[in-house]
Scaffold this motif. Sequence first.
Motif, short mmCIF file in Angstrom:
data_model
loop_
_atom_site.label_atom_id
_atom_site.label_comp_id
_atom_site.label_asym_id
_atom_site.label_seq_id
_atom_site.Cartn_x
_atom_site.Cartn_y
_atom_site.Cartn_z
N TYR A 33 1.55 2.80 1.06
CA TYR A 33 2.18 2.05 2.14
C TYR A 33 2.78 0.61 1.44
O TYR A 33 2.11 0.36 0.45
N TYR A 35 4.05 -3.22 2.34
CA TYR A 35 4.04 -4.28 3.44
C TYR A 35 4.63 -5.41 2.87
O TYR A 35 4.59 -5.82 1.69
N LEU A 90 2.60 -6.41 -0.46
CA LEU A 90 1.45 -5.63 -0.37
C LEU A 90 1.42 -4.27 -0.41
O LEU A 90 2.06 -3.46 0.40
N THR A 100 -9.16 4.08 6.88
CA THR A 100 -9.15 2.67 6.72
C THR A 100 -8.12 2.70 5.27
O THR A 100 -8.04 3.55 4.60
N GLN A 101 -7.26 1.61 5.63
CA GLN A 101 -6.34 1.33 4.43
C GLN A 101 -6.91 0.11 3.46
O GLN A 101 -7.51 -0.88 3.77
N PHE A 103 -6.07 -2.23 0.21
CA PHE A 103 -4.74 -3.17 -0.16
C PHE A 103 -5.07 -3.58 -1.49
O PHE A 103 -6.06 -3.77 -2.15
N PRO A 105 -3.63 -6.38 -4.80
CA PRO A 105 -3.57 -8.03 -4.59
C PRO A 105 -2.24 -8.60 -4.32
O PRO A 105 -2.23 -9.68 -4.11
#
Lengths: 112, 110
Positions: A33, A35, A90, A100-101, A103, A105
């Motif tokens: 993904y 974001y 992100l 659960t994702q 991420f 930094p």
Amino acid sequence: ETAVFQTPNYHVTQVGNEVSFNCKQTLGHDTMYWYKQDSKKLLKIMFSYNNKQLIVNETVPRRFSPQSSDKAHLNLRIKSVEPEDSAVYLCASSYVDQDTQYFGPGTRLLVL
Amino acid sequence: GQQVQQSPSSLVLQEGENAELQCNFSSTATQLQWFYQSPGGSLVSLLSNPSGTKHTGRLTSTTVTKERRSSLHISSSQTTDSGTYLCAIASGGSNYKLTFGKGTLLTVTP
């Protein structure tokens, strides 16, 4: 333990330039993904890919284009950046949809 | 679309006190995650809890699905707990995506 890697950490550029951000995950996940987190700290989904296939494409300007070479990599290219593109970008990954994702930094972009 | 409201927007505690953070959402959630974002910006998943109660360390999350709300309880807060706590919801389907709230900024003082 960092398992979602993003480069660069920080990038400053001028209006109209092209930028490219890289993301790699070493978790064996099949979904990735991008974001955007704006100046008010609100996080919004831009794109998601499952096994190199685009599955979510939110309403983002056409100058944004994701690029996936394999399920471990999802890059983001921005053609002709504008001041409102200044934000933190992100990258995240997960095993399957709705798990659960995790991420990275983030990459902070400043457009002058 | 899905809307996520978090309260309070900010909270200041003394070390050792407990914190209760709230998350309300506008439509049925098939996935709910609580995240912690450090002052430096990195985002860490704390709990995934679409329904019921889950515990991990000093954290307890309770989600009441039919009432479209979730809470995150932090017991015996520490200064290192300071940061922003984000609630994120997914509504499922093939167009899967997380919708984030604006977060609760927690400050724990010594």
